[in-house]
Design an enzyme around this catalytic site. Structure first.
Site, PDB file in Angstrom:
ATOM      1  N   SER A  34       0.832  -1.209   0.000  1.00 35.55           N
ATOM      2  CA  SER A  34       0.000   0.000   0.000  1.00 35.55           C
ATOM      3  C   SER A  34       0.866   1.258   0.000  1.00 35.55           C
ATOM      4  CB  SER A  34      -0.878  -0.007   1.257  1.00 35.55           C
ATOM      5  OG  SER A  34      -1.384   1.278   1.530  1.00 35.55           O
TER       6      SER A  34
ATOM      7  N   TYR B  21      -2.264   5.426  -4.228  1.00 37.70           N
ATOM      8  CA  TYR B  21      -3.330   6.387  -3.950  1.00 37.70           C
ATOM      9  C   TYR B  21      -2.901   7.670  -4.628  1.00 37.70           C
ATOM     10  CZ  TYR B  21      -5.894   3.920  -0.231  1.00 37.70           C
ATOM     11  OH  TYR B  21      -6.676   3.054   0.489  1.00 37.70           O
TER      12      TYR B  21
ATOM     13  N   THR C 108      -5.881   2.512  -6.884  1.00 36.10           N
ATOM     14  CA  THR C 108      -7.136   2.410  -6.127  1.00 36.10           C
ATOM     15  C   THR C 108      -8.040   3.590  -6.467  1.00 36.10           C
ATOM     16  OG1 THR C 108      -6.065   1.181  -4.371  1.00 36.10           O
ATOM     17  CG2 THR C 108      -8.122   2.299  -3.796  1.00 36.10           C
TER      18      THR C 108
ATOM     19  N   LYS D 196      -8.354  -0.891  -9.077  1.00 37.38           N
ATOM     20  CA  LYS D 196      -8.993  -1.504  -7.902  1.00 37.38           C
ATOM     21  C   LYS D 196     -10.098  -0.623  -7.337  1.00 37.38           C
ATOM     22  CE  LYS D 196      -7.833  -3.109  -3.242  1.00 37.38           C
ATOM     23  NZ  LYS D 196      -8.288  -2.057  -2.347  1.00 37.38           N
TER      24      LYS D 196
ATOM     25  N   HIS E 226     -13.613  -2.066  -1.092  1.00 38.28           N
ATOM     26  CA  HIS E 226     -12.604  -1.679  -0.105  1.00 38.28           C
ATOM     27  C   HIS E 226     -12.860  -2.377   1.240  1.00 38.28           C
ATOM     28  CE1 HIS E 226      -9.431   1.606  -0.152  1.00 38.28           C
ATOM     29  NE2 HIS E 226      -9.351   1.220   1.098  1.00 38.28           N
TER      30      HIS E 226
END
Ligand SMILES: Cc1cc2nc3c(=O)[nH]c(=O)nc-3n(C[C@H](O)[C@H](O)[C@H](O)COP(=O)(O)O)c2cc1C
Length: 388
Positions: free
Chosen positions: A107, A130, A156, A252, A276
């Site tokens: 992440s 992100y 994402t 995603k 999520h």
């Protein structure tokens, strides 16, 4: 000594060992948690067809995801703050996954940095992006993932704004935890976690601290990240990010056939049907309930992965038999990590594989490729009858 036979056993140990703040962070959904709950319970509405007198020898759970060979069609989902669930959590989870033969996704909001994981695993992993308002930071982050030889960029799309989880606000979630009378009282009962954490490589966001101007320590970080998620992210921006990356891309957080079609149009390699883990739009349908409509819309055009709610090998088998090309797991591996570190992640993966393999056999199948809707009993109104 507990005999660990399923993912729920790992969850119970995890709950005992990890500070409440981080357990609650993982084990919550947004607002009423309706979607969070539905993600797991909806799998139970699908039943399996038992077949007999089929030669079950020589079975294999091996498959491919975006052209990579995998020991089973499961990748580890990106999970922020994994390094607070266990010391060096991202490094350990990545090593367990890659040794097992399944992809690991790091992440953006990890504790260990991209470079930490690359050095520790020495094998390619996926990096989750992100998008932040600071474009220069995003450009450098993509470059760092390229330098680390990450084999896919997972962008994402369902977190341009943060869903609210009540417990995180009430607990004052932070990394590392702020010392208040409540957290001190709880940490005092988690001595093993604390000792290991003292020796950890990092205790705050490794991809951010030291890489953003003006953020040199954790105290300035909370405010920066809360403001940084880019509310203007749209398909045009996604196309630009894909171009900057130039490699395999997985989009995603797709939960609607129209968005899935856009992902195909942009030329993504895969999508992840995901809400999520029930942490964003509470009231959205579970991923497994949305999967058939999305497969009908784009099934042959793009690889369709699914996450949110997978807690067993049977859940994986149901998603694959419905037509997914792969699955991803978040909490199922976090439970293992929090319970027993790297070994716990391996245990979680072994449990899932064994459950999937046995289920496959009892359904009369020997390979992932052989799975199909013929293995399932899906209620007629499974996707819901909604007004136009
Ligand atoms: C504690 C936690 C942190 C998460 N952090 C991220 C993140 O940083 N980036 C992301 O794309 N998804 C994140 N997710 C969502 C997961 O990638 C995944 O979609 C979700 O966990 C799947 O549901 P499951 O936990 O029921 O398997 C997070 C999920 C959890 C539980």
């Amino acid at each position: 000594m507990t005999v660990i036979t399923n993912i729920q056993d790992l969850k119970r140990i995890y709950e005992r060992r990890v500070p409440r703040m981080f357990y609650d962070y993982a084990e919550s959904g947004s607002w009423t948690e309706q979607t969070f709950r539905d993600n797991t319970t909806d799998f139970q509405d699908i039943r399996l067809r038992q077949r007999v007198a089929v030669d079950m020898s020589g079975r294999s759970t091996a498959a491919e995801m975006i052209g990579q060979k995998v020991a089973m069609p499961v990748a580890l989902s990106p999970v922020g703050l994994t390094g607070m669930q266990h010391a060096d959590g991202e490094m350990k989870a990545a090593k367990a996954a890659l040794d097992f033969g399944v992809p690991f996704t790091l992440s953006t909001m990890s504790i260990n940095s991209i470079e930490d994981v690359a050095e520790y695993t020495r094998a390619p992993f996926w990096f989750q992006l992100y998008t932040m308002k600071d474009e220069d930071y995003v450009r450098r982050l993509i470059q760092r993932a390229k330098d680390a030889k990450c084999s896919a960029l997972v962008i994402t799309l369902d977190l341009q704004i943060l869903g609210q989880r009540h417990k995180d606000l009430k607990n004052g979630l932070s990394a590392p935890p702020k010392l208040t009378p409540k957290t001190i009282a709880n940490l005092a009962t988690k001595w093993r976690w604390g000792i290991e954490m003292l020796g950890a490589k990092r205790r705050n966001f490794g991809n951010i601290v030291g890489h953003v101007q003006g953020i040199s320590d954790a105290s300035q970080l909370g405010a920066w990240t809360a403001e940084q998620f880019d509310p203007t992210l749209d398909w045009g921006k996604i196309a630009k990010l894909m171009e900057q990356w130039g490699g395999k891309v997985i989009l995603k957080g797709i939960l609607d056939p129209e968005d899935a079609k856009m992902a195909v149009k942009l030329g993504a390699d895969a999508i992840v049907v995901s809400n999520h883990g029930g942490r964003q739009l509470d009231g959205a349908l579970s991923s497994i309930r949305m999967l058939p409509a999305i497969l009908d819309a784009v099934g042959g055009d793009i690889e369709v992965f699914l996450d949110s709610g997978i807690r067993s090998g049977q859940d994986i088998l149901k998603a694959m038999a419905m037509g997914a090309s792969g699955t991803m797991i978040g909490r199922a591996f976090v439970y293992g990590l929090g319970a027993m570190g790297q070994k716990g992640v391996t245990t979680a993966l072994e449990i899932l594989r064994k459950e999937m393999d046995t289920t496959m056999a009892l359904c009369g199948e020997r390979s992932i490729a052989g799975l199909g809707r013929h293995n399932l009993l899906i209620p007629e109104d499974f996707s819901g009858r909604w007004q136009d």
